[in-house]
Design a protein around this motif. Structure first.
Motif, short mmCIF file in Angstrom:
data_model
loop_
_atom_site.label_atom_id
_atom_site.label_comp_id
_atom_site.label_asym_id
_atom_site.label_seq_id
_atom_site.Cartn_x
_atom_site.Cartn_y
_atom_site.Cartn_z
N GLY A 199 28.27 8.50 -31.28
CA GLY A 199 28.62 7.11 -31.53
C GLY A 199 27.12 6.97 -31.16
N ARG A 200 26.35 6.61 -30.89
CA ARG A 200 25.60 6.77 -30.97
C ARG A 200 24.89 5.86 -32.80
NH1 ARG A 200 24.64 8.58 -25.86
NH2 ARG A 200 23.46 10.97 -26.67
N LEU A 248 18.02 2.99 -26.66
CA LEU A 248 19.02 3.48 -27.31
C LEU A 248 20.08 4.64 -26.71
CD1 LEU A 248 16.22 3.29 -30.08
CD2 LEU A 248 17.95 1.99 -29.80
N ASN A 249 19.98 5.54 -26.02
CA ASN A 249 20.28 6.08 -25.16
C ASN A 249 20.36 7.53 -25.60
OD1 ASN A 249 21.79 5.57 -22.37
ND2 ASN A 249 23.16 4.54 -23.14
N TYR A 250 19.41 8.04 -27.00
CA TYR A 250 19.24 9.41 -26.83
C TYR A 250 18.60 9.93 -25.83
CZ TYR A 250 20.54 7.60 -31.43
OH TYR A 250 21.68 7.81 -32.54
N CYS A 333 14.96 7.43 -23.48
CA CYS A 333 16.37 6.50 -23.88
C CYS A 333 15.80 5.01 -24.04
CB CYS A 333 17.39 6.01 -22.61
SG CYS A 333 18.11 7.16 -22.32
N ASP A 334 15.01 5.11 -24.28
CA ASP A 334 14.58 3.16 -24.25
C ASP A 334 13.09 3.02 -25.19
OD1 ASP A 334 15.97 2.09 -21.84
OD2 ASP A 334 14.29 3.79 -20.52
N ARG A 335 13.26 2.79 -26.47
CA ARG A 335 12.75 2.97 -27.92
C ARG A 335 11.93 2.21 -28.73
NH1 ARG A 335 14.04 8.36 -28.13
NH2 ARG A 335 13.16 9.23 -29.92
N VAL A 336 10.98 2.00 -29.78
CA VAL A 336 11.14 0.88 -30.55
C VAL A 336 10.97 1.73 -31.67
CG1 VAL A 336 8.98 -0.94 -31.22
CG2 VAL A 336 10.13 -0.45 -28.31
#
Length: 603
Positions: A199-200, A248-250, A333-336
Motif C-alpha cells: 500500500g505504501r 512514509l510509515n515504513y 517512519c519519518d524520512r527525507v
C-alpha cells in the motif's frame, strides 16, 4: 477558434523550444542554494513555537539555509468524522494550517534571536506558499536575501479511503522555480500498519506519477482531432529537483519478532536495524523510489513510537504505564529523500532528528541539502529570447508562407509602479499584398520565459492591449498600445516573488506567419496593494509604545506626515489619482510624504 493557427503555433514552438532551452543552459551560471527539509507527524497536537525553533536550528550553525520546506502530518485528529469533514468542507484543515503558519513565523523569530544575523539583511524567512489536505500539510519559507522561489503552485494527491478519494493519506506538493531550475517539494503521509508495504509503495507511485500541476494552456492543448497539441499537465518527476519528505510509515520488516527489535534498539544497533527497514529493502528491490531518489544512511534512532511527552519508546515505559497501551515496534517512519538531474545536482550536509521535541509519538526529522541550480544571466537571457523568437518566426513562416506583418520582437516598459499604468506602442506594419487579418492568439511562455507550447487564450491580468485584432491594407500600420497596470492582487504576487512582469505574445496572421513579441517590465516593490500583515512581516523601524507591537515603517512615516493635518477639512474625502500616486512613490522610495503633498492624498 482557428485550430489551424493553433497547430502552426504548436509546430513552431516545438521546433524552437529545444534550441531555446539549450541556449539558456549555455547562458546560465550555477548557483548553490542551501535547503532545509523537515517532516513531523504532530499526532493531532499543537507544538510550542520555542520548541519548533529548536528543530529549525538543527543541521546548520551560523548562516541559515535559504529555503525551509516543512511537511506536517496529522495536523488534525484523523477520526472518520474529521476526515470526512475536512475532505468535503476543508474548514478544519485550513484553520489548522493557518495556526501552524503563525507558529512557524514565531519560531523563526526565536531562531533569529538565538542566532543574530543568521538570516542576513532580509530578516526571517517569508512564506512562499502552503497547501493542506485533511491532516497533511506543506509549508515552504525562503529568505529575502537569497534566490526567492517564483511561479509557485500547489497540488493535492489523495490516496486514502474510498478508493483513494479521501485525503487522510496521500501527498501535497508545491512546484516552483528557483533561479532558472524547477523544484518540486512533496509532503506525504503514506498507508499505515506494519504489513501494508504494498500500500505504501502504491501511494508513492500514485503521488509521483500523477500529473498534478498545470501550465494553464487550457483549450489550446487540443487539436481538431481531439489529440493533445502540447502537454498542459506535469508532475513531480518533471522537475530538475524533487524533495520527498513525510511520514512514509515504513516499519521494520514483519518477519522480525518485536522482542528482537526492542533488543536491537536497546543496544543501539542502528546499522543492523537499518538493514531490516522496509523502505531500504523495497528500494533495494526497485519496488519504490526507483526514479533516482537518494536517502542518506540512517544514523539516528528510529523516530517512532515514543511515549508522548517523553524521549522514551512505549516499550521502555514501566510495566504499570504500559498497561492499556498498544506497544508498537520502533521504526523510521519519518524520512527525507531527494533526486536531482545532472544540471541541478544535490548533496546532503546533515540528516537527523530532534529528540528534544516531545509532544508527539514521533520525533521531527530534518535534512539539510546543498542544491546547485542554474541562473540565466539577464543579458544572455535576452539574447536567447530574441534568438528563440526569431526561430519561432522562421519556423512558422516556413509552415505558412512568408510573413505578412512585421513588428518589434520585444517591448520593454521599464519601471512599473503599483496602480500606475505604464504603456508603450508596438508598430505592426503590413509587409505584403492584399488585406491581412491579424489577432492576438495568446501567450507562449512558462514562468522562466522559455517556450513550452501553444499559448493561453489571453495575456496575463496585468497586461492589456488597445485591441486584440484588426485588418490592414498594404502600406497600413497598426499602432498597438501595450499597457501594464498592477492591481493589488498582482502586487502581492510580485512582492512575494511568485510572479514576474514578463510575457510572450503570439500575434497570428491569417494565411501567414505568427509573430512572437516579448513584453516585460521592471516591478518596483511597493508597500501598496498588500495586506497590513504582509508589511508587519517585512519588519518595522518603529514601535508604538501603547501597543508594544511593530509598526510598518511606511505606515509610521504616513502617520507622522498626517499629524499636523488632523484638523484639515474633509480630510478623508479623497484626492486626485496624481496626488495619491506622488505620495505612494515617495513612501516606496523610503521617505515620507512630500512636504507639499495634499493632506487628503496622505490620508
Amino acid at each position: 477558434m482557428d485550430l489551424a493557427a493553433v497547430r502552426r503555433v504548436t509546430r513552431a514552438l516545438d521546433a524552437a523550444g529545444e534550441t531555446a532551452r539549450a541556449g539558456a543552459a549555455h547562458a546560465a551560471a550555477p548557483k548553490t542554494v542551501s535547503v532545509w527539509c523537515g517532516t513531523y507527524n504532530v499526532n493531532g497536537k499543537k507544538e510550542q513555537a520555542l520548541a519548533l525553533s529548536h528543530w529549525l536550528k538543527q543541521g546548520w550553525a551560523s548562516d541559515a539555509p535559504q529555503l525551509f520546506c516543512v511537511s506536517l502530518q496529522e495536523m488534525i485528529d484523523l477520526s472518520p468524522q474529521n476526515v470526512a469533514k475536512a475532505s468535503v468542507m476543508e474548514g478544519t484543515s485550513g484553520a489548522a494550517l493557518r495556526d501552524w503558519q503563525g507558529l512557524f513565523a514565531r519560531a523563526f523569530g526565536y531562531v533569529a534571536a538565538a542566532r543574530p544575523g543568521c538570516f542576513g539583511a532580509g530578516g526571517p524567512p517569508r512564506l512562499v506558499g502552503g497547501e493542506h489536505m485533511v491532516g497533511v500539510a506543506l509549508l515552504v519559507f525562503a529568505r529575502d536575501d537569497g534566490v526567492f522561489p517564483q511561479d509557485a503552485q500547489a497540488a493535492r494527491i489523495p490516496t486514502g479511503a474510498v478508493g483513494g478519494r479521501l485525503g487522510n493519506k496521500g501527498g501535497v506538493a508545491m512546484s516552483f522555480r528557483l533561479a532558472d531550475s524547477s523544484v518540486c517539494v512533496v509532503g506525504a503521509h503514506l498507508s499505515a500498519h506494519r504489513g501494508d508495504v504494498a500500500g505504501r509503495n502504491a501511494d508513492y507511485h500514485a503521488i509521483c506519477e500523477r500529473d498534478c500541476f498545470r501550465r494553464g494552456l487550457g483549450a489550446w492543448t487540443r487539436t481538431a482531432e481531439g489529440r493533445h497539441a502540447c502537454r498542459d499537465a506535469f508532475g513531480a518527476l518533471d522537475h530538475d529537483v524533487v524533495l520527498f519528505l513525510g511520514d512514509l510509515n515504513y516499519r521494520i520488516i514483519a518477519s522480525v519478532d518485536d522482542e528482537e527489535v526492542f533488543d536491537l534498539v536497546r543496544d543501539g544497533e542502528i546499522d543492523r536495524l537499518a538493514k531490516l527497514d522496509q523502505l531500504n529493502v523495497a528500494r533495494a528491490k526497485g519496488d519504490v523510489f526507483e526514479h533516482g531518489f537518494i536517502e542518506a544512511p540512517l544514523t539516528f534512532a528510529p523516530t517512532y513510537k515514543y511515549a508522548t511527552g517523553s524521549k522514551f519508546y512505549d516499550f521502555e515505559l514501566p510495566e504499570a504505564e504500559q498497561a492499556g497501551r498498544k506497544i508498537r515496534c520502533p521504526a523510521w517512519c519519518d524520512r527525507v529523500l531527494w533526486r536531482a538531474n545532472a544540471r541541478s545536482r544535490a548533496s546532503l550536509k546533515s540528516y537527523g532528528c530532534a529528540m528534544d521535541v516531545v509532544p508527539s509519538d514521533h520525533k521531527p526529522v530534518f535534512a539539510r541539502l546543498s542544491c546547485r541550480v542554474l541562473e540565466v544571466l539577464p543579458a544572455k537571457r535576452r539574447a536567447v529570447e530574441e534568438t528563440a523568437t526569431a526561430r519561432l518566426d522562421a519556423a512558422d513562416a516556413g509552415a505558412s508562407g512568408a510573413p505578412l506583418l512585421s513588428a518589434e520582437s520585444s517591448a520593454d516598459l521599464g519601471r512599473v509602479f503599483f496602480d500606475a499604468p505604464s504603456s508603450t506602442t508596438l508598430r505592426l506594419a503590413h509587409a505584403g499584398g492584399g488585406a491581412v487579418h491579424w489577432r492576438v492568439v495568446g501567450r507562449a511562455r512558462d514562468g522562466a520565459g522559455q517556450v513550452l507550447g501553444a499559448g493561453r487564450p489571453a495575456p496575463r491580468a496585468w497586461l492589456s492591449l488597445s485591441t486584440n485584432s484588426g485588418t490592414l491594407l498594404p502600406g497600413d500600420v497598426e499602432n498597438l498600445e501595450v499597457v501594464i497596470r498592477v492591481d493589488a492582487k498582482t502586487a502581492r504576487r510580485l512582492n512575494a516573488g511568485s510572479e514576474v512582469l514578463s510575457d510572450l505574445l503570439a500575434v497570428h496572421v491569417e494565411g501567414g506567419a505568427t509573430l512572437f513579441i516579448t513584453v516585460r517590465g521592471d516591478w518596483v516593490p511597493s508597500a501598496w496593494g498588500g495586506a497590513l500583515g504582509d508589511l508587519c512581516a517585512r519588519g518595522a523601524d518603529a514601535a508604538d509604545p501603547r501597543v508594544g507591537a511593530p509598526i510598518p515603517p511606511e505606515l509610521w512615516r504616513l502617520g507622522e506626515a498626517l499629524k499636523p493635518h488632523f484638523d484639515y477639512p474633509e480630510l478623508f474625502s479623497g484626492a486626485s489619482d496624481e496626488a495619491v500616486a506622488s505620495v505612494r512613490a515617495a513612501v516606496d522610495a523610503g521617505g515620507g510624504a512630500p512636504d507639499d503633498a495634499n493632506p487628503r492624498a496622505v490620508a
